[in-house]
Design an enzyme around this catalytic site. Structure first.
Site, mmCIF file in Angstrom:
data_model
loop_
_atom_site.group_PDB
_atom_site.id
_atom_site.type_symbol
_atom_site.label_atom_id
_atom_site.label_comp_id
_atom_site.label_asym_id
_atom_site.label_seq_id
_atom_site.Cartn_x
_atom_site.Cartn_y
_atom_site.Cartn_z
ATOM 1 N N ARG A 130 14.543 24.900 12.665
ATOM 2 C CA ARG A 130 14.410 25.373 11.301
ATOM 3 C C ARG A 130 13.224 26.332 11.146
ATOM 4 N NH1 ARG A 130 12.752 20.789 7.531
ATOM 5 N NH2 ARG A 130 14.904 20.342 6.980
ATOM 6 N N TYR A 131 12.148 26.046 11.871
ATOM 7 C CA TYR A 131 10.933 26.856 11.760
ATOM 8 C C TYR A 131 10.834 27.777 12.974
ATOM 9 C CZ TYR A 131 9.377 23.354 8.350
ATOM 10 O OH TYR A 131 9.267 22.528 7.266
ATOM 11 N N ARG A 151 8.843 25.880 16.318
ATOM 12 C CA ARG A 151 8.948 24.468 16.693
ATOM 13 C C ARG A 151 10.339 23.927 16.371
ATOM 14 N NH1 ARG A 151 6.374 25.712 12.217
ATOM 15 N NH2 ARG A 151 6.015 24.289 10.492
ATOM 16 N N CYS A 211 17.044 2.729 15.981
ATOM 17 C CA CYS A 211 15.696 2.483 15.466
ATOM 18 C C CYS A 211 15.383 0.991 15.570
ATOM 19 C CB CYS A 211 15.595 2.883 13.994
ATOM 20 S SG CYS A 211 15.597 4.656 13.741
ATOM 21 N N CYS A 214 15.433 1.707 8.039
ATOM 22 C CA CYS A 214 14.820 1.915 6.733
ATOM 23 C C CYS A 214 15.929 2.221 5.725
ATOM 24 C CB CYS A 214 13.852 3.093 6.784
ATOM 25 S SG CYS A 214 12.608 2.946 8.071
ATOM 26 N N CYS A 222 16.324 5.960 4.654
ATOM 27 C CA CYS A 222 16.315 6.930 5.765
ATOM 28 C C CYS A 222 16.987 8.248 5.388
ATOM 29 C CB CYS A 222 17.027 6.331 6.975
ATOM 30 S SG CYS A 222 17.061 7.455 8.386
ATOM 31 N N ARG A 247 18.112 10.289 7.549
ATOM 32 C CA ARG A 247 19.239 10.496 8.480
ATOM 33 C C ARG A 247 20.179 9.291 8.468
ATOM 34 N NH1 ARG A 247 15.249 12.786 12.340
ATOM 35 N NH2 ARG A 247 14.807 14.836 11.433
ATOM 36 N N ASP A 300 13.639 12.262 -0.114
ATOM 37 C CA ASP A 300 14.754 13.216 -0.067
ATOM 38 C C ASP A 300 15.916 12.739 -0.949
ATOM 39 O OD1 ASP A 300 13.496 14.960 1.733
ATOM 40 O OD2 ASP A 300 14.134 13.769 3.460
ATOM 41 N N ASP A 348 10.350 18.148 1.190
ATOM 42 C CA ASP A 348 11.244 18.833 2.115
ATOM 43 C C ASP A 348 12.348 19.414 1.237
ATOM 44 O OD1 ASP A 348 12.127 19.737 4.567
ATOM 45 O OD2 ASP A 348 11.900 17.780 5.531
ATOM 46 N N LYS A 365 9.356 22.032 4.635
ATOM 47 C CA LYS A 365 8.370 21.255 3.890
ATOM 48 C C LYS A 365 7.478 22.190 3.071
ATOM 49 C CE LYS A 365 8.284 17.811 7.542
ATOM 50 N NZ LYS A 365 9.108 18.557 8.530
#
Ligand SMILES: *Cc1c(COP(=O)(O)O)cnc(C)c1O
Length: 377
Positions: A90-91, A94, A103, A107, A110, A112, A270, A307, A314
């Site tokens: 995206r950037y 990086r 995981c 969470c 989450c 994702r 998000d 984000d 971000k």
């Protein structure tokens, strides 16, 4: 089997097993775990003190997750920014590399949620494709291993990935994002630390949301990573009913610094489908930053970011009132005590920057206790 694998395998994954511990109605959440898996490690089970507390809310399924039907699965449009499978670019300089969908705990908020819980790790062929892409893209100097949680990979697979990344000459930094130290601290073994040490510079951003997560054994795991030379940052999600409070957040950032972890990002939640019941207003986050900045160690203050939905990346936010006014002569500033200060700009001549001469009264306090401001100019 390694000890941490046995502990992970003893996690609570079925609603009926949760009922035994804390009196949940298993019927109620059976449908939720069909869509979105549950896993709670023994360490996190022990952190929960009562039904509905800040740890509970993060990991125990809630019917609200399946009622959130209109929201999008992938609001950050990561899938659209994936040039090869499991890589998000995206950037400019990086990338994220998703190395597993597993995981230690799932969470409930989450980002994702659409992906996590599926078995398996990045396959050899998939790693080869990601490495080939990175070798071609000489602008990439920073790779973030994410997922899922990269520290759930067995040692040999993690080492295979680190070793492959270190064959890329232009790659400077490797980062790992993980909730393992805070939820499965037994995974941070001397052997893991030895592997990581061989591939420095490796940075880690650890996921923590509440001060109760910083138990003595969790702090010890962070200490082992810090002793292995890994600079540790924390990423925190602002969550309704969990940490949307300046006092809780102040205790969290102080506990993080005690664990040798520097608060890095505080995320506005998000818009991911199944997580919208956790969202707070943007003002809640700004008020938390206002409560931290200046009132406690600067080291303790994270960047508050949103984000941007639609894949904008971000975007940092600060309370608007620190910079009350800016023109070519002066910046009018407000400090944490609401007092106003004037910072004069350097003198200009024909638009050229000249070396500073004469007086150096860099910061000029108004000394009016905050009554002044724009009207005094
Ligand atoms: C967060 C993120 C990064 C890293 O961002 P930093 O601001 O450098 O920490 C990189 N790629 C993606 C897709 C991200 O979401």
């Amino acid at each position: 089997m390694e000890e941490w694998r046995r502990i992970l395998a003893a996690s609570v994954v079925k609603p009926k097993d949760l009922a035994k511990h804390l009196g949940v109605d298993p019927e109620e959440i059976e449908a939720v775990v069909g869509d979105y898996p549950m896993r709670i490690t023994p360490t996190v089970m022990a952190m929960m003190k009562e039904k509905g507390d800040a740890i509970w809310k993060q990991v125990v399924p809630d019917q609200a997750e399946t009622e959130d039907v209109d929201a999008e699965d992938d609001p950050l449009e990561e899938d659209l920014m994936s040039p090869v499978p499991h890589l998000v670019h995206r950037y400019p300089d990086r990338v994220l590399l998703m190395v597993t969908n597993q995981c230690p705990i799932y969470c409930r908020f989450c980002t994702r949620k659409r992906l996590v819980g599926k078995p398996g790790f990045l396959k050899k062929g998939e790693l080869d494709r990601a490495i080939a892409y990175l070798k071609e893209h000489t602008e990439v100097r920073d790779v973030i291993l994410s997922g899922g949680d990269p520290l759930l990979l067995p040692d040999h697979l993690l080492e295979r990935i680190l070793k492959a990344l270190r064959t890329i000459p232009h790659l400077e930094l490797i980062r790992i994002g993980s909730r393992v130290p805070g939820s499965l601290p037994q995974r941070i073994t001397p052997k893991l630390c030895e592997i990581i040490k061989k591939y420095h510079p490796i940075y880690m951003n650890l996921h923590f949301n509440h001060p109760d997560e910083l138990t003595p054994e969790v702090k010890a795991a962070c200490g082992m990573l810090a002793d292995a030379g890994v600079p540790l940052g924390a990423q925190t999600v602002l969550l309704k009913g969990v940490n949307d409070d300046p006092d809780v957040m102040t205790r969290l950032v102080h506990q993080l610094l005690l664990a040798r972890v520097k608060p890095y990002y505080l995320y506005q939640a998000d818009l991911t489908k199944g997580t919208n019941h956790f969202r707070t207003t943007v003002e809640t986050g700004l008020n938390i930053i206002r409560a931290l900045q200046g009132h406690t160690s600067g080291m303790a203050v994270p960047h508050f970011v949103i984000d941007a939905p639609g894949g904008g990346g971000k975007i940092p936010l600060l309370p608007a009132d620190y910079l009350m006014h800016l023109d070519e002569d002066v910046a009018v500033l407000k400090n944490y005590e609401n007092k106003t200060y004037h910072y004069p700009q350097p003198p200009k001549s024909n638009g050229r920057e000249l070396p500073m001469v004469g007086t150096h009264s860099a910061l000029t306090a108004c000394g009016d206790g905050g009554k002044g401001g724009l009207n005094d100019l």
